[in-house]
Design a protein around this motif. Structure first.
Motif, PDB file in Angstrom:
ATOM      1  N   GLU A   1      -8.305  12.154  65.481  1.00 16.28           N
ATOM      2  CA  GLU A   1      -8.685  12.725  64.197  1.00 16.28           C
ATOM      3  C   GLU A   1     -10.040  12.177  63.739  1.00 16.28           C
ATOM      4  OE1 GLU A   1      -6.627  13.231  59.821  1.00 16.28           O
ATOM      5  OE2 GLU A   1      -5.376  12.716  61.550  1.00 16.28           O
ATOM      6  N   ARG A   2     -10.228  10.889  63.960  1.00 20.22           N
ATOM      7  CA  ARG A   2     -11.488  10.270  63.575  1.00 20.22           C
ATOM      8  C   ARG A   2     -12.642  10.844  64.404  1.00 20.22           C
ATOM      9  NH1 ARG A   2     -11.543   4.394  64.957  1.00 20.22           N
ATOM     10  NH2 ARG A   2     -11.947   5.335  66.992  1.00 20.22           N
ATOM     11  N   ASP A   3     -12.388  11.010  65.706  1.00 18.55           N
ATOM     12  CA  ASP A   3     -13.417  11.596  66.563  1.00 18.55           C
ATOM     13  C   ASP A   3     -13.776  13.003  66.115  1.00 18.55           C
ATOM     14  OD1 ASP A   3     -13.561   9.335  68.007  1.00 18.55           O
ATOM     15  OD2 ASP A   3     -12.537  10.099  69.786  1.00 18.55           O
ATOM     16  N   GLU A   4     -12.748  13.733  65.751  1.00 18.05           N
ATOM     17  CA  GLU A   4     -12.972  15.099  65.291  1.00 18.05           C
ATOM     18  C   GLU A   4     -13.815  15.087  64.011  1.00 18.05           C
ATOM     19  OE1 GLU A   4     -10.217  18.720  63.727  1.00 18.05           O
ATOM     20  OE2 GLU A   4      -9.322  17.405  65.251  1.00 18.05           O
ATOM     21  N   PHE A   5     -13.457  14.159  63.139  1.00 18.15           N
ATOM     22  CA  PHE A   5     -14.206  14.025  61.885  1.00 18.15           C
ATOM     23  C   PHE A   5     -15.670  13.679  62.161  1.00 18.15           C
ATOM     24  CE2 PHE A   5     -15.836  11.003  58.676  1.00 18.15           C
ATOM     25  CZ  PHE A   5     -15.912  11.858  57.586  1.00 18.15           C
ATOM     26  N   LEU A   6     -15.874  12.723  63.063  1.00 18.32           N
ATOM     27  CA  LEU A   6     -17.242  12.295  63.360  1.00 18.32           C
ATOM     28  C   LEU A   6     -18.037  13.413  64.042  1.00 18.32           C
ATOM     29  CD1 LEU A   6     -16.736   8.589  64.553  1.00 18.32           C
ATOM     30  CD2 LEU A   6     -17.526   9.408  62.338  1.00 18.32           C
ATOM     31  N   ALA A   7     -17.366  14.163  64.900  1.00 14.70           N
ATOM     32  CA  ALA A   7     -18.049  15.276  65.572  1.00 14.70           C
ATOM     33  C   ALA A   7     -18.470  16.326  64.552  1.00 14.70           C
ATOM     34  CB  ALA A   7     -17.130  15.887  66.622  1.00 14.70           C
ATOM     35  N   ARG A   8     -17.579  16.599  63.620  1.00 14.00           N
ATOM     36  CA  ARG A   8     -17.895  17.572  62.565  1.00 14.00           C
ATOM     37  C   ARG A   8     -19.048  17.043  61.703  1.00 14.00           C
ATOM     38  NH1 ARG A   8     -15.385  20.785  58.408  1.00 14.00           N
ATOM     39  NH2 ARG A   8     -17.193  21.851  57.531  1.00 14.00           N
ATOM     40  N   LEU A   9     -18.964  15.772  61.381  1.00 12.43           N
ATOM     41  CA  LEU A   9     -20.007  15.140  60.570  1.00 12.43           C
ATOM     42  C   LEU A   9     -21.360  15.244  61.277  1.00 12.43           C
ATOM     43  CD1 LEU A   9     -20.498  13.422  57.972  1.00 12.43           C
ATOM     44  CD2 LEU A   9     -20.136  11.399  59.378  1.00 12.43           C
ATOM     45  N   GLN A  10     -21.335  14.953  62.569  1.00  8.96           N
ATOM     46  CA  GLN A  10     -22.562  15.035  63.365  1.00  8.96           C
ATOM     47  C   GLN A  10     -23.132  16.442  63.348  1.00  8.96           C
ATOM     48  OE1 GLN A  10     -24.267  12.537  65.734  1.00  8.96           O
ATOM     49  NE2 GLN A  10     -25.587  14.120  64.886  1.00  8.96           N
ATOM     50  N   ASN A  11     -22.247  17.386  63.517  1.00  8.25           N
ATOM     51  CA  ASN A  11     -22.651  18.779  63.547  1.00  8.25           C
ATOM     52  C   ASN A  11     -23.289  19.202  62.223  1.00  8.25           C
ATOM     53  OD1 ASN A  11     -22.832  21.362  64.668  1.00  8.25           O
ATOM     54  ND2 ASN A  11     -20.964  21.991  63.615  1.00  8.25           N
ATOM     55  N   GLU A  12     -22.634  18.840  61.134  1.00  9.16           N
ATOM     56  CA  GLU A  12     -23.157  19.209  59.815  1.00  9.16           C
ATOM     57  C   GLU A  12     -24.480  18.498  59.532  1.00  9.16           C
ATOM     58  OE1 GLU A  12     -22.209  21.535  58.081  1.00  9.16           O
ATOM     59  OE2 GLU A  12     -20.205  21.968  58.865  1.00  9.16           O
ATOM     60  N   LEU A  13     -24.540  17.271  59.983  1.00  7.36           N
ATOM     61  CA  LEU A  13     -25.769  16.483  59.790  1.00  7.36           C
ATOM     62  C   LEU A  13     -26.941  17.136  60.521  1.00  7.36           C
ATOM     63  CD1 LEU A  13     -26.414  13.815  58.339  1.00  7.36           C
ATOM     64  CD2 LEU A  13     -26.021  12.634  60.482  1.00  7.36           C
ATOM     65  N   ASP A  14     -26.702  17.560  61.742  1.00  5.34           N
ATOM     66  CA  ASP A  14     -27.757  18.198  62.535  1.00  5.34           C
ATOM     67  C   ASP A  14     -28.239  19.501  61.906  1.00  5.34           C
ATOM     68  OD1 ASP A  14     -27.892  16.233  64.385  1.00  5.34           O
ATOM     69  OD2 ASP A  14     -26.660  17.227  65.888  1.00  5.34           O
TER      70      ASP A  14
END
Lengths: 145, 190
Positions: free
Chosen positions: B120-133
């Motif tokens: 879940e944390r990885d998913e959150f971080l991946a989403r965060l990364q995506n939105e950040l980009d």
């Protein structure tokens, strides 16, 4: 719940510890009574922690050594360019002088050669100006993200 | 006493090697700058080779400034500003940023596939990364400077050549925007 919008603007700086003590206390007092701001603080904290946990790219050996190439490389490259250009200009000037003062060459041939050389130089100049103009109009804000 | 200078074959080949007698801190500092500068340049350029070039330029400037009396380039903000300027120059030349930023091989590391919380944390971080980009460059940049590189507001102001008040308001705007985009992924009790 009053003054929420004003407090919201300070939440970010509050998390970063960049508020004065007075402003900090104001945020804390407000957050104690405001569920909305408490939730905003929790969410902002999670985002903040998330960003700090993102993956950190590491350079490979080649990139690592590239970062260690310092002034010697830069300087020698600069000196090389200057020396090359200066040598080229001197040789070209000498060749032009020799050609222009050579009495064995026909005047008609000299004029034709000068026209040819002038034409080529003009073409090069126009291309150069075009490039410079294109470069000036290349705006950072147009960077594709 | 600090002795840090080009030596031997390395110097002849244009590679800086260094000798240090007593001040290991200086070497550690340089190493730290190089690492952090690389990550920062990667954030801006998204390409490791270009990032290495920008850091090299930054280190050159750092190196030349160190010898000058009265100069004090021993701040990460000063170094980041130089690296950032080189990155902006490179971006102007090629007119786009490549997309290899932060997670070139998929989701962020620290994976813990055995646990649901880890996923879940990885998913959150991946989403965060995506939105950040996907964010506008000035907002993305300031978020990374603060939350990833851990710079103070004063340091960020120096890196970006803006006022501290502007740092504060821009960060607020950036975080609010990111929070809005991350709605649905921000259960605070995780």
């Amino acid at each position: 719940m009053n003054d929420c919008s004003h407090i919201e603007e300070s939440l970010s700086a509050y998390l970063d510890g960049e508020l004065t003590q007075q402003d900090r206390q104001r945020v804390e007092l407000h957050a104690d009574q405001c569920d909305r701001c408490t939730q905003a603080l929790a969410e902002l904290t999670r985002i903040r922690e998330g960003i700090s946990q993102l993956r950190q790219p590491e350079p490979n050996e080649i990139q690592w050594s590239r970062m260690m190439r310092l002034t010697a490389t830069k300087t020698s490259r600069g000196v090389g360019w200057i020396a090359g250009i200066a040598g080229g200009v001197v040789l070209a000037g000498y060749a032009v002088y020799e050609f222009a003062t050579d009495e064995t060459t026909d005047a008609f041939f000299k004029v034709a050669t000068a026209a040819l050389a002038g034409g080529v130089l003009l073409l090069l100049f126009s291309v150069l100006m075009e490039r410079l103009h294109a470069r000036k109009s290349d705006r950072y804000k147009d960077v594709e993200l | 006493m600090v002795r840090l200078y080009p030596t031997g074959v390395g110097a002849a080949a244009g590679v800086l090697t260094y000798e240090v007698d007593t001040d290991r801190e200086l070497v550690a500092l340089m190493d730290d700058y190089r690492r952090r500068g690389f990550v920062f340049a990667m954030h801006m350029l998204g390409n490791a080779d270009d990032a290495a070039d920008a850091v090299q330029d930054g280190l050159c400037a750092w190196w030349s400034q160190r010898g000058r009396v009265g100069q004090s380039p021993d701040s990460i903000a000063w170094f980041f500003r130089v690296v950032r300027n080189r990155c902006v120059d490179q971006l102007r030349k090629r007119s786009h940023r490549r997309h290899e930023v932060l997670s070139p091989e998929g989701p962020p590391d620290r994976r813990d596939p055995a646990s649901a919380a880890g996923d879940e944390r990885d998913e959150f971080l991946a989403r965060l990364q995506n939105e950040l980009d996907r964010m506008d460059e000035p907002l993305r940049e300031i978020l990374l400077l603060r939350d990833f590189h851990d710079l103070t507001y004063a340091d960020i102001a120096e890196v970006l050549s803006i006022r501290v008040g502007t740092v504060m308001s821009r960060l607020h705007r950036a975080r609010s925007k990111l929070r809005e985009r991350m709605k649905g992924n921000l259960c605070a009790d995780e």
